[in-house]
Motif scaffolding. Structure first.
Motif, PDB file in Angstrom:
ATOM      1  N   PRO A 303       0.815  -1.231   0.000  1.00 29.47           N
ATOM      2  CA  PRO A 303       0.000   0.000   0.000  1.00 29.47           C
ATOM      3  C   PRO A 303       0.841   1.269   0.000  1.00 29.47           C
ATOM      4  O   PRO A 303       2.069   1.226  -0.107  1.00 29.47           O
ATOM      5  CB  PRO A 303      -0.802  -0.137   1.299  1.00 29.47           C
ATOM      6  N   ALA A 304       0.166   2.401   0.137  1.00 28.78           N
ATOM      7  CA  ALA A 304       0.807   3.715   0.073  1.00 28.78           C
ATOM      8  C   ALA A 304       1.949   3.830   1.074  1.00 28.78           C
ATOM      9  O   ALA A 304       1.890   3.300   2.193  1.00 28.78           O
ATOM     10  CB  ALA A 304      -0.227   4.806   0.355  1.00 28.78           C
ATOM     11  N   VAL A 305       2.979   4.554   0.674  1.00 29.37           N
ATOM     12  CA  VAL A 305       4.084   4.871   1.583  1.00 29.37           C
ATOM     13  C   VAL A 305       3.686   6.073   2.428  1.00 29.37           C
ATOM     14  O   VAL A 305       3.187   7.075   1.912  1.00 29.37           O
ATOM     15  CB  VAL A 305       5.371   5.162   0.790  1.00 29.37           C
ATOM     16  N   THR A 306       3.910   5.980   3.725  1.00 26.89           N
ATOM     17  CA  THR A 306       3.576   7.092   4.624  1.00 26.89           C
ATOM     18  C   THR A 306       4.815   7.751   5.223  1.00 26.89           C
ATOM     19  O   THR A 306       4.748   8.883   5.685  1.00 26.89           O
ATOM     20  CB  THR A 306       2.665   6.618   5.765  1.00 26.89           C
ATOM     21  N   ARG A 307       5.943   7.034   5.225  1.00 26.92           N
ATOM     22  CA  ARG A 307       7.166   7.621   5.765  1.00 26.92           C
ATOM     23  C   ARG A 307       8.377   7.072   5.039  1.00 26.92           C
ATOM     24  O   ARG A 307       8.430   5.885   4.701  1.00 26.92           O
ATOM     25  CB  ARG A 307       7.297   7.328   7.265  1.00 26.92           C
ATOM     26  N   ASP A 320       4.675   1.829   5.425  1.00 28.61           N
ATOM     27  CA  ASP A 320       3.517   1.897   4.545  1.00 28.61           C
ATOM     28  C   ASP A 320       2.228   2.128   5.337  1.00 28.61           C
ATOM     29  O   ASP A 320       2.229   2.195   6.569  1.00 28.61           O
ATOM     30  CB  ASP A 320       3.426   0.672   3.626  1.00 28.61           C
ATOM     31  N   ALA A 321       1.136   2.252   4.628  1.00 28.85           N
ATOM     32  CA  ALA A 321      -0.146   2.602   5.234  1.00 28.85           C
ATOM     33  C   ALA A 321      -0.670   1.527   6.170  1.00 28.85           C
ATOM     34  O   ALA A 321      -1.554   1.800   6.991  1.00 28.85           O
ATOM     35  CB  ALA A 321      -1.177   2.897   4.138  1.00 28.85           C
ATOM     36  N   HIS A 322      -0.147   0.309   6.075  1.00 28.14           N
ATOM     37  CA  HIS A 322      -0.535  -0.757   7.004  1.00 28.14           C
ATOM     38  C   HIS A 322       0.312  -0.729   8.274  1.00 28.14           C
ATOM     39  O   HIS A 322       0.105  -1.545   9.177  1.00 28.14           O
ATOM     40  CB  HIS A 322      -0.394  -2.119   6.341  1.00 28.14           C
ATOM     41  N   GLY A 323       1.278   0.182   8.298  1.00 29.63           N
ATOM     42  CA  GLY A 323       2.170   0.252   9.444  1.00 29.63           C
ATOM     43  C   GLY A 323       3.391  -0.631   9.342  1.00 29.63           C
ATOM     44  O   GLY A 323       4.229  -0.651  10.251  1.00 29.63           O
ATOM     45  N   ASP A 324       3.532  -1.380   8.246  1.00 33.95           N
ATOM     46  CA  ASP A 324       4.692  -2.249   8.058  1.00 33.95           C
ATOM     47  C   ASP A 324       5.929  -1.410   7.738  1.00 33.95           C
ATOM     48  O   ASP A 324       5.851  -0.431   6.980  1.00 33.95           O
ATOM     49  CB  ASP A 324       4.447  -3.246   6.919  1.00 33.95           C
ATOM     50  N   SER A 337       6.516  14.335  -7.391  1.00 31.84           N
ATOM     51  CA  SER A 337       7.478  14.764  -6.382  1.00 31.84           C
ATOM     52  C   SER A 337       6.832  15.514  -5.225  1.00 31.84           C
ATOM     53  O   SER A 337       7.345  15.485  -4.101  1.00 31.84           O
ATOM     54  CB  SER A 337       8.570  15.620  -7.031  1.00 31.84           C
ATOM     55  N   TRP A 338       5.696  16.176  -5.455  1.00 27.69           N
ATOM     56  CA  TRP A 338       5.047  16.890  -4.362  1.00 27.69           C
ATOM     57  C   TRP A 338       4.584  15.956  -3.247  1.00 27.69           C
ATOM     58  O   TRP A 338       4.354  16.395  -2.121  1.00 27.69           O
ATOM     59  CB  TRP A 338       3.851  17.688  -4.890  1.00 27.69           C
ATOM     60  N   MET A 339       4.463  14.672  -3.552  1.00 24.69           N
ATOM     61  CA  MET A 339       4.105  13.711  -2.506  1.00 24.69           C
ATOM     62  C   MET A 339       5.147  13.716  -1.389  1.00 24.69           C
ATOM     63  O   MET A 339       4.829  13.475  -0.224  1.00 24.69           O
ATOM     64  CB  MET A 339       3.996  12.309  -3.102  1.00 24.69           C
ATOM     65  N   LEU A 340       6.389  14.002  -1.735  1.00 27.40           N
ATOM     66  CA  LEU A 340       7.463  14.053  -0.747  1.00 27.40           C
ATOM     67  C   LEU A 340       7.321  15.241   0.194  1.00 27.40           C
ATOM     68  O   LEU A 340       7.946  15.277   1.263  1.00 27.40           O
ATOM     69  CB  LEU A 340       8.822  14.118  -1.455  1.00 27.40           C
ATOM     70  N   LEU A 341       6.517  16.212  -0.205  1.00 29.13           N
ATOM     71  CA  LEU A 341       6.320  17.414   0.597  1.00 29.13           C
ATOM     72  C   LEU A 341       5.072  17.336   1.459  1.00 29.13           C
ATOM     73  O   LEU A 341       4.935  18.090   2.428  1.00 29.13           O
ATOM     74  CB  LEU A 341       6.208  18.644  -0.313  1.00 29.13           C
ATOM     75  N   ASP A 345       5.884  11.469   5.105  1.00 28.35           N
ATOM     76  CA  ASP A 345       6.753  12.052   6.124  1.00 28.35           C
ATOM     77  C   ASP A 345       8.198  11.693   5.771  1.00 28.35           C
ATOM     78  O   ASP A 345       8.569  10.511   5.794  1.00 28.35           O
ATOM     79  CB  ASP A 345       6.364  11.487   7.490  1.00 28.35           C
ATOM     80  N   CYS A 346       8.988  12.688   5.425  1.00 27.86           N
ATOM     81  CA  CYS A 346      10.338  12.442   4.920  1.00 27.86           C
ATOM     82  C   CYS A 346      11.402  13.079   5.804  1.00 27.86           C
ATOM     83  O   CYS A 346      11.211  14.182   6.327  1.00 27.86           O
ATOM     84  CB  CYS A 346      10.494  13.017   3.509  1.00 27.86           C
ATOM     85  N   ASP A 347      12.531  12.396   5.926  1.00 29.84           N
ATOM     86  CA  ASP A 347      13.715  13.004   6.524  1.00 29.84           C
ATOM     87  C   ASP A 347      14.297  14.014   5.555  1.00 29.84           C
ATOM     88  O   ASP A 347      14.382  13.748   4.342  1.00 29.84           O
ATOM     89  CB  ASP A 347      14.790  11.938   6.786  1.00 29.84           C
ATOM     90  N   ASP A 348      14.769  15.137   6.072  1.00 36.94           N
ATOM     91  CA  ASP A 348      15.490  16.087   5.222  1.00 36.94           C
ATOM     92  C   ASP A 348      16.738  15.454   4.617  1.00 36.94           C
ATOM     93  O   ASP A 348      17.197  15.850   3.548  1.00 36.94           O
ATOM     94  CB  ASP A 348      15.898  17.323   6.032  1.00 36.94           C
ATOM     95  N   SER A 349      17.268  14.451   5.296  1.00 35.79           N
ATOM     96  CA  SER A 349      18.517  13.835   4.848  1.00 35.79           C
ATOM     97  C   SER A 349      18.351  12.942   3.623  1.00 35.79           C
ATOM     98  O   SER A 349      19.340  12.437   3.087  1.00 35.79           O
ATOM     99  CB  SER A 349      19.133  13.009   5.983  1.00 35.79           C
ATOM    100  N   LEU A 350      17.132  12.752   3.163  1.00 37.87           N
ATOM    101  CA  LEU A 350      16.932  11.908   1.981  1.00 37.87           C
ATOM    102  C   LEU A 350      17.654  12.470   0.762  1.00 37.87           C
ATOM    103  O   LEU A 350      18.219  11.727  -0.046  1.00 37.87           O
ATOM    104  CB  LEU A 350      15.437  11.778   1.661  1.00 37.87           C
TER     105      LEU A 350
END
Length: 565
Positions: A303-307, A320-324, A337-341, A345-350
């Protein structure tokens, strides 16, 4: 010194390669790379079976995953909605399922040669798309300021339209060396391409499309600029692109991306879906019969990536959206790319800070469509009084802007794209439901065709999309504004990571908004192949010396670098 660029080869007289959308920024022959018998490269046997996260199940993500699987890696695809991304084909409730509407990409130029490789690979058919005044289009009506003109060819239109077409040709020739560049691209003359483009990038990076027209004596007439904006040529009007960088437009016209379009029979979404299920005949590590589908539990993407964040050892960790939570040696990010914003939830270090700036500055175009199913292609009926088609492909300055007529034979149900709009024209539809949109569209078309009752032919409910309102897209496609060249360069070249600090490597950007030709499926394919090379290189793999990849020849053909100060 002999060039290692795979397209720099002598061709027999009359056997030049077709023009391709590799474009002037990075003239690499992706079609040759794909066709080479040596394949795209290999990773060390010790890396076989290594999991690679592929975030986004659109065309770019599926192509990247498919090619990584063939190398013996294990792609793990994450998809928030459905496989296909903006290759989205939908059916009409209660109608024959073969009656479909293309909510995203619906027309593809022959210059999309890397895309065509995959279309052929999965056995899809294409046919000419009925653009305005195209050979496949029986007739076109141009309706401006309440005055309609019926045409089967350009010569049927009033002289002012031919004047505008000639002005555009002159404008391109005088301001952008059109013939020279088109010839260099067709001949794959990399030094000449780079010579012309380097000068133009420096000269035109700060110029809008509209400003480019205004600077040309050929377009000294406001009336000519207005007609060109409303009608244009090829796919229709250009005025929604007027605020964008002229470099974006030149990439399209140089590579003939706006000409000779074809549609995919049965719908474009079949392409990523068939790649998802395809069992390659030539595959490393995995047993014969392996497919992307078979590598995923229950045959479905995760599923969708959340972090997204970095963890020890410069790994990429995905929630992911299931918490895995899973951690990977490398990841390919192909969603918009706006999904990253916003959504993730993204680390600045990515990414390096300059890349985050480029992501934030990405400019997306809005776009809306509405389709209705009809009982038959009634537009082919002849008006008894005039002998003309009763309805035509229509370009207008009314709310509908572009109306396309799509049939599969005279005795079969058909589809009308009542309206296809961009930018401000798209935003006008945003608050309206599908039925409300249809009512406004039928009213506008009724004023152009007062004797035609479109409504009596409608056999099902309309389907519609506004891509700016789609939660996992927030826009239809990228379009650079003036001054954005440097930002786009950072995003496109991100796949070559040797000069990045070790803690900024391992995640690779791809997708059509990372490409130089956003809005075209070809850009999605090309950047996917760049990312495949990046992952392979990151894991210690190599290409065959006879088939250098895009990163191998990067120093020779890297995009023009403009000064930052």
């Amino acid at each position: 010194m002999t060039s290692t660029v795979p397209n720099a080869i002598e061709q027999p007289e009359g056997q030049q390669p077709p023009i391709t959308m590799f474009g002037p920024d990075f003239p690499y022959a992706y079609d040759d790379f794909l066709a080479h018998p040596a394949g795209l490269g290999q990773v060390p046997a010790t890396e076989h079976g290594t999991e690679i996260a592929v975030i986004g199940g659109g065309l770019s993500g599926i192509v990247a995953a498919y090619e990584l699987m063939k190398m013996g890696l294990k792609p793990v695809v994450y998809e928030a909605d459905r496989i296909g991304g903006r290759l989205r084909t939908v059916s009409f409730e209660g109608c024959d399922p073969s009656l479909t509407a293309e909510m995203g990409a619906m027309r593809f130029p022959p210059s999309s040669t890397a895309l065509q490789h995959y279309i052929d690979l999965v056995g899809l058919e294409t046919r000419p798309f009925p653009n305005p005044l195209a050979e496949a289009t029986p007739s076109t009506v141009v309706d401006l300021k309440g005055e309609s003109h019926y045409a089967e060819t350009m010569d049927d239109l009033p002289q002012v339209y031919r004047d505008v077409a000639e002005a555009w040709a002159r404008c391109l020739e005088e301001g952008a060396d059109f013939s020279d560049m088109n010839r260099a691209l067709r001949e794959r003359d990399v030094p000449r391409i780079r010579e012309i483009w380097s000068r133009l990038v420096e000269k035109l990076d700060n110029q809008t499309f509209y400003g480019f027209l205004c600077d040309s004596d050929a377009f000294s007439s406001f009336r000519h600029r207005e007609i060109f904006g409303q009608v244009g040529f090829g796919t229709g009007g250009w005025d929604t692109d007027f605020p964008n960088s002229i470099l974006e437009i030149l990439r399209v016209v140089y590579t003939e991306a706006d000409d000779h379009h074809r549609g995919i029979v049965g719908g474009s979404q079949q392409l990523p879906l068939r790649l998802w299920e395809r069992e390659p005949g030539k595959i490393v590590h995995w047993p014969y019969g392996t497919s992307l589908k078979s590598l995923h539990v229950d045959g479905a993407p995760r599923p969708a990536v959340t972090r997204l964040h970095r963890t020890a050892g410069n790994r990429i960790t995905v929630t992911d959206a299931h918490g895995d939570i899973r951690t990977y040696r490398a990841a390919v990010f192909t969603a918009q790319s706006w999904m990253l914003l916003s959504k993730i939830d993204c680390d600045d270090s990515l990414f390096p800070i300059d890349h985050w700036t480029a992501i934030e500055r990405t400019h997306y175009m809005e776009s809306s469509k509405l389709f209705v199913p009809v009982d038959r292609p009634f537009w082919l009926d002849k008006d008894a009084r005039t002998g003309r088609d009763v309805m035509s492909m229509t370009l207008t300055d009314r709310m509908t802007r572009g109306t396309y007529l799509l049939d599969d034979g005279p005795d079969r149900p058909a589809v009308i794209c009542l309206s296809y709009t961009w930018c401000d024209d798209s935003l006008k539809w945003l608050p309206l439901s599908a039925n409300e949109r249809m009512e406004v569209m039928l009213k506008s078309l009724g004023e152009i065709y007062p004797g035609v009752d479109i409504r009596k032919h409608v056999i099902g409910s309309p389907v519609t999309v506004s891509w700016e309102n789609e939660p996992y897209f927030m826009g239809a496609f990228k379009a650079n504004l003036p001054g954005h060249y440097r930002y786009q360069r950072r995003l496109f070249t991100h796949f070559v990571q040797d000069r990045l600090p070790a803690d900024k490597r391992g995640i690779f950007l791809a997708g059509d908004d990372i490409s130089w030709t956003a809005g075209w499926a070809e850009g999605a394919v090309q950047t996917a192949l760049n990312a495949v090379w990046g992952v392979m290189h990151h894991l210690g793999g190599t290409t065959d010396p006879t088939n250098p990849g895009p990163g191998d020849v990067y120093e020779e053909i890297a995009p023009v670098e403009l000064p930052e100060d």
